[in-house]
Structure formats: structure tokens, C-alpha cells
Design a protein around this motif. Structure first.
Motif, PDB file in Angstrom:
ATOM      1  N   PHE A  16     -34.215 -15.091  -6.074  1.00 49.09           N
ATOM      2  CA  PHE A  16     -33.486 -14.870  -7.337  1.00 49.09           C
ATOM      3  C   PHE A  16     -33.614 -16.088  -8.265  1.00 49.09           C
ATOM      4  N   TYR A  19     -36.902 -16.032 -10.011  1.00 49.81           N
ATOM      5  CA  TYR A  19     -36.843 -14.949 -11.006  1.00 49.81           C
ATOM      6  C   TYR A  19     -36.106 -15.446 -12.252  1.00 49.81           C
ATOM      7  N   MET A  20     -34.967 -16.102 -12.047  1.00 55.40           N
ATOM      8  CA  MET A  20     -34.205 -16.624 -13.200  1.00 55.40           C
ATOM      9  C   MET A  20     -34.998 -17.693 -13.950  1.00 55.40           C
ATOM     10  N   ILE A  25     -33.882 -18.995 -17.749  1.00 62.48           N
ATOM     11  CA  ILE A  25     -32.423 -19.122 -17.693  1.00 62.48           C
ATOM     12  C   ILE A  25     -32.069 -20.570 -17.370  1.00 62.48           C
ATOM     13  N   THR A  29     -26.513 -22.069 -15.579  1.00 67.48           N
ATOM     14  CA  THR A  29     -26.350 -20.632 -15.295  1.00 67.48           C
ATOM     15  C   THR A  29     -26.997 -20.286 -13.962  1.00 67.48           C
ATOM     16  N   ALA A  33     -25.139 -18.667 -10.902  1.00 65.76           N
ATOM     17  CA  ALA A  33     -25.548 -17.281 -10.617  1.00 65.76           C
ATOM     18  C   ALA A  33     -26.036 -17.111  -9.190  1.00 65.76           C
ATOM     19  N   LEU A  36     -23.343 -16.262  -6.538  1.00 62.73           N
ATOM     20  CA  LEU A  36     -22.526 -15.057  -6.707  1.00 62.73           C
ATOM     21  C   LEU A  36     -22.880 -13.965  -5.705  1.00 62.73           C
ATOM     22  N   PRO A  38     -22.618 -10.353  -6.558  1.00 66.50           N
ATOM     23  CA  PRO A  38     -22.232  -9.337  -7.541  1.00 66.50           C
ATOM     24  C   PRO A  38     -22.092  -7.945  -6.922  1.00 66.50           C
ATOM     25  N   LYS A  40     -22.713  -3.794  -7.892  1.00 62.58           N
ATOM     26  CA  LYS A  40     -23.307  -2.826  -8.822  1.00 62.58           C
ATOM     27  C   LYS A  40     -22.406  -1.597  -8.816  1.00 62.58           C
ATOM     28  N   THR A  53     -23.372  -4.520 -13.520  1.00 58.07           N
ATOM     29  CA  THR A  53     -23.491  -5.625 -12.571  1.00 58.07           C
ATOM     30  C   THR A  53     -22.278  -6.516 -12.819  1.00 58.07           C
ATOM     31  N   SER A  55     -19.603  -9.593 -11.728  1.00 53.47           N
ATOM     32  CA  SER A  55     -19.405 -10.806 -10.934  1.00 53.47           C
ATOM     33  C   SER A  55     -18.251 -11.585 -11.517  1.00 53.47           C
ATOM     34  N   PHE A  57     -18.392 -14.421 -12.622  1.00 55.06           N
ATOM     35  CA  PHE A  57     -18.887 -15.324 -13.666  1.00 55.06           C
ATOM     36  C   PHE A  57     -19.228 -14.577 -14.952  1.00 55.06           C
ATOM     37  N   TYR A  60     -22.856  -7.525 -16.598  1.00 57.46           N
ATOM     38  CA  TYR A  60     -23.991  -7.026 -17.368  1.00 57.46           C
ATOM     39  C   TYR A  60     -24.018  -5.507 -17.262  1.00 57.46           C
ATOM     40  N   TRP A 106     -37.825  -3.571 -13.070  1.00 58.93           N
ATOM     41  CA  TRP A 106     -37.086  -3.470 -11.808  1.00 58.93           C
ATOM     42  C   TRP A 106     -37.282  -2.084 -11.208  1.00 58.93           C
ATOM     43  N   LEU A 117     -33.053  -3.237  -4.614  1.00 52.66           N
ATOM     44  CA  LEU A 117     -33.430  -3.575  -5.983  1.00 52.66           C
ATOM     45  C   LEU A 117     -34.519  -4.634  -5.932  1.00 52.66           C
ATOM     46  N   LEU A 119     -36.693  -6.959  -8.600  1.00 51.01           N
ATOM     47  CA  LEU A 119     -36.781  -7.420  -9.986  1.00 51.01           C
ATOM     48  C   LEU A 119     -38.062  -8.223 -10.135  1.00 51.01           C
TER      49      LEU A 119
HETATM   50  C1  RET Z   1     -25.616 -12.148 -13.458  1.00 47.25           C
HETATM   51  C2  RET Z   1     -24.760 -13.400 -13.604  1.00 47.25           C
HETATM   52  C3  RET Z   1     -25.148 -14.198 -14.806  1.00 47.25           C
HETATM   53  C4  RET Z   1     -26.571 -14.679 -14.703  1.00 47.25           C
HETATM   54  C5  RET Z   1     -27.519 -13.641 -14.245  1.00 47.25           C
HETATM   55  C6  RET Z   1     -27.091 -12.435 -13.718  1.00 47.25           C
HETATM   56  C7  RET Z   1     -28.137 -11.456 -13.398  1.00 47.25           C
HETATM   57  C8  RET Z   1     -28.104 -10.144 -13.600  1.00 47.25           C
HETATM   58  C9  RET Z   1     -29.175  -9.243 -13.363  1.00 47.25           C
HETATM   59  C10 RET Z   1     -28.934  -7.934 -13.568  1.00 47.25           C
HETATM   60  C11 RET Z   1     -29.831  -6.867 -13.376  1.00 47.25           C
HETATM   61  C12 RET Z   1     -29.437  -5.627 -13.683  1.00 47.25           C
HETATM   62  C13 RET Z   1     -30.193  -4.425 -13.498  1.00 47.25           C
HETATM   63  C14 RET Z   1     -29.611  -3.290 -13.932  1.00 47.25           C
HETATM   64  C15 RET Z   1     -30.161  -1.989 -13.797  1.00 47.25           C
HETATM   65  O1  RET Z   1     -30.327  -1.512 -12.735  1.00 47.25           O
HETATM   66  C16 RET Z   1     -25.422 -11.657 -12.036  1.00 47.25           C
HETATM   67  C17 RET Z   1     -25.056 -11.096 -14.425  1.00 47.25           C
HETATM   68  C18 RET Z   1     -28.967 -13.976 -14.425  1.00 47.25           C
HETATM   69  C19 RET Z   1     -30.495  -9.728 -12.916  1.00 47.25           C
HETATM   70  C20 RET Z   1     -31.509  -4.430 -12.860  1.00 47.25           C
END
Ligand code: RET
Length: 133
Positions: A16, A19-20, A25, A29, A33, A36, A38, A40, A53, A55, A57, A60, A106, A117, A119
């Protein structure tokens, strides 16, 4: 037909951090992140989805209909504007996220009692597994 609906909690996550990084990012953060776990929260009605998503913090939300391109604003993640399209690949939900980053998207699928999942962004692949809470 597959139903993704439910509340799922993160049980494992691979790569992860990279990926970030591939999404540019920021350091702070990323440090928060990656700690966490999280959840879904998925609501599915046929081809209509809302995926939250959640968490401690940041949260999304994405809402889409399979086969219909939508504008995605990744506010709170990397703050970019994307053109995203989700399609079915057999029983997998596959999203292609068009924007400044190559190979971004994804895939979600269900395997036994797990929600998987993957990504991708550029040359990075992050794998996460969730279980119903
Ligand atoms: C968090 C915390 C804040 C920083 C980041 C996050 C990553 C979220 C992601 C969400 C992916 C969502 C998808 C949705 C559809 O299925 C946990 C919000 C970077 C990667 C794939």
C-alpha cells in the motif's frame, strides 16, 4: 450473480505504501494511512454501486453504475480528477481510472467469504483482503 453488499474490514494489505508513493501522496498522509484498518461499506443494487472507504483518519466515497464513465475526484487521496469506468470481467468488478497516472485502476472480487481488492498505479500493485465484520 455476485453481490458485494455489506460491511467489510481490512484483514491484510500488501504494498500500500508504494501504491501511495506512486500517487505522490505526501509523507505524513502515507505514515498515517498505512496504520489504518479501513472498512468498506458497499451498497449494490444490480449494476449501481456506492463504495465507502471509512477510517478514523479520512473517508472516501465512490458512486457509479457499471458501464457508465464517471468523473472521479480523488479528494483526500491524491486530489486528482479522473475519468473512471467500471465494467464486469466475469464476476470481477474492474475499474480503469484515466488521468495523469498510467495503468491506474482497481479490481474487486469475492473469494469464499473474503473481498479482494487490487489497486494499481504505474508499476505498483497493492493487494488488500477484507472480511465481513
Ligand atoms: C484512505 C485514508 C487516507 C489516505 C488514503 C486512503 C486510501 C483510500 C483508497 C481507496 C480506494 C477506494 C476504492 C473504491 C472503490 O472500490 C484509506 C481513505 C490514500 C485507496 C478502490
Amino acid at each position: 450473480p455476485v453481490d458485494f453488499s455489506g460491511t467489510w474490514g481490512l484483514v491484510s494489505s500488501e504494498n500500500f505504501e508504494n501504491y501511495m508513493k506512486s500517487l505522490d501522496i505526501d509523507f505524513m498522509t502515507r505514515k498515517v494511512a498505512k496504520m489504518l484498518t479501513p472498512q468498506k461499506v458497499i451498497e449494490q443494487q444490480g449494476d449501481k454501486f456506492s463504495i465507502r472507504t471509512l477510517s478514523t483518519f479520512r473517508n472516501y466515497l465512490v458512486e457509479f453504475k457499471v458501464g457508465e464513465e464517471y468523473e472521479e475526484d480523488t479528494k483526500g487521496l491524491d486530489n486528482r480528477k479522473l475519468l473512471s469506468l467500471v465494467t464486469w470481467d466475469n464476476e470481477r468488478l474492474v475499474c480503469v481510472q484515466k488521468g495523469e497516472k498510467k495503468n491506474r485502476g482497481w479490481t474487486h472480487w469475492i473469494q469464499g467469504d473474503e473481498l479482494h481488492l487490487e489497486l494499481t498505479c504505474e508499476d505498483q500493485l497493492c493487494k488488500q483482503v477484507y472480511q465481513k465484520v
